[in-house]
Design a protein around this motif. Sequence first.
Motif, PDB file in Angstrom:
ATOM      1  N   GLU A  57       0.852  -1.181   0.000  1.00 23.00           N
ATOM      2  CA  GLU A  57       0.000   0.000   0.000  1.00 23.00           C
ATOM      3  C   GLU A  57       0.890   1.234   0.000  1.00 23.00           C
ATOM      4  OE1 GLU A  57      -3.039  -0.236   2.980  1.00 23.00           O
ATOM      5  OE2 GLU A  57      -3.880  -2.045   2.075  1.00 23.00           O
ATOM      6  N   ILE A  58       0.650   2.117  -0.947  1.00 25.89           N
ATOM      7  CA  ILE A  58       1.527   3.263  -1.174  1.00 25.89           C
ATOM      8  C   ILE A  58       0.778   4.554  -0.887  1.00 25.89           C
ATOM      9  CG2 ILE A  58       3.136   4.324  -2.793  1.00 25.89           C
ATOM     10  CD1 ILE A  58       3.607   1.283  -2.262  1.00 25.89           C
ATOM     11  N   ASN A  59       1.345   5.348   0.023  1.00 26.16           N
ATOM     12  CA  ASN A  59       0.798   6.653   0.389  1.00 26.16           C
ATOM     13  C   ASN A  59       1.844   7.737   0.157  1.00 26.16           C
ATOM     14  OD1 ASN A  59      -0.853   4.694   2.402  1.00 26.16           O
ATOM     15  ND2 ASN A  59      -2.001   6.601   2.110  1.00 26.16           N
ATOM     16  N   PRO A  60       1.441   9.001   0.212  1.00 25.02           N
ATOM     17  CA  PRO A  60       2.432  10.073   0.137  1.00 25.02           C
ATOM     18  C   PRO A  60       3.457   9.933   1.266  1.00 25.02           C
ATOM     19  CG  PRO A  60       0.222  10.959  -0.096  1.00 25.02           C
ATOM     20  CD  PRO A  60       0.064   9.524   0.298  1.00 25.02           C
ATOM     21  N   LEU A  61       4.669  10.327   1.012  1.00 28.64           N
ATOM     22  CA  LEU A  61       5.726  10.234   2.006  1.00 28.64           C
ATOM     23  C   LEU A  61       5.315  10.965   3.283  1.00 28.64           C
ATOM     24  CD1 LEU A  61       8.624   9.126   2.340  1.00 28.64           C
ATOM     25  CD2 LEU A  61       9.447  11.406   1.704  1.00 28.64           C
ATOM     26  N   GLY A  62       5.522  10.307   4.419  1.00 30.01           N
ATOM     27  CA  GLY A  62       5.190  10.908   5.703  1.00 30.01           C
ATOM     28  C   GLY A  62       3.788  10.639   6.195  1.00 30.01           C
ATOM     29  N   VAL A  63       2.952  10.051   5.350  1.00 31.64           N
ATOM     30  CA  VAL A  63       1.576   9.738   5.748  1.00 31.64           C
ATOM     31  C   VAL A  63       1.542   8.355   6.401  1.00 31.64           C
ATOM     32  CG1 VAL A  63      -0.726   9.185   4.897  1.00 31.64           C
ATOM     33  CG2 VAL A  63       0.474  11.193   4.042  1.00 31.64           C
ATOM     34  N   SER A  64       0.969   8.288   7.577  1.00 33.75           N
ATOM     35  CA  SER A  64       0.821   7.009   8.274  1.00 33.75           C
ATOM     36  C   SER A  64      -0.319   7.133   9.280  1.00 33.75           C
ATOM     37  CB  SER A  64       2.113   6.630   9.013  1.00 33.75           C
ATOM     38  OG  SER A  64       2.323   7.484  10.123  1.00 33.75           O
ATOM     39  N   LYS A  65      -0.714   6.015   9.832  1.00 30.46           N
ATOM     40  CA  LYS A  65      -1.725   6.056  10.887  1.00 30.46           C
ATOM     41  C   LYS A  65      -1.195   6.810  12.110  1.00 30.46           C
ATOM     42  CE  LYS A  65      -4.089   1.761   9.535  1.00 30.46           C
ATOM     43  NZ  LYS A  65      -4.580   0.448   9.984  1.00 30.46           N
TER      44      LYS A  65
END
Length: 255
Positions: free
Chosen positions: A168-176
């Motif tokens: 799963e790929i999100n923008p850098l720095g994005v996390s729960k």
Amino acid sequence: MTNFKLLALDMDGTLLNDELHISDVNLRWIRKAIEHGVTVIFSTGRGFMNAVDYANEIGLHSPMITVNGGEVWTKPYQLLERKTLDAKWVEKLHLLVSQYPETWFWAYTTERIYNKDSWNELKGQYAEHEWLKFGYYDEDIDIIQDIRRQIDSWNALEISNSSIYNLEINPLGVSKATALEKLCSYLEISMKEVIAVGDSLNDIKAIQAAGLGVAMHNAQDEVKAAADAVTYSNNEHGVAEVIRRYIFNGVETNL
């Protein structure tokens, strides 16, 4: 009771059993926690529309974290923050998967999901959409690892998973974890007052950042290693056990 004020629950593999249901036992203990002033939220890799029906079903009107932290909701349908994935990366991620013709893929926009079967509907108009997350699925672990190595080499995106067979790929720095920090700031509580529960790599940062991080018995080994504690599996009412043990101090009550 303990001093924990917020319980952040992953959905698939955590709150939901393998039939994708919330057990009556989990639901009963969630309601018990809410009655005693604990805010219970979904913290999921799912998109909003794939999560909100569960919230509505059980009458949960609390905040939500969706698409691995790409969206933070103060309550269902009320958006606090959204972090989008640049269209150029979506195009590049799609180009990458063309090397693996059998690999399933999908991507979330703010409006809908596009996948391998519907991708042609985009007609190459990537910039016409607000993107949130891109995903790959293949039961050939070697392919998943190869895709990950290539994306890792870009040093530009956040990579996690919700099963050993996907990425799963999100923008850098994005996390729960970053989403939880944003939400805690909004709610004026400390991360030390949060319990985060999950089973996959997209849960690790939240588990590490929370006051108490709990892995499911069915969690990936890396998640268990990062957690402060391990509970029962998603098919054994593991969420209920977290509430009983850590919010109600292990009260001797049958699940």
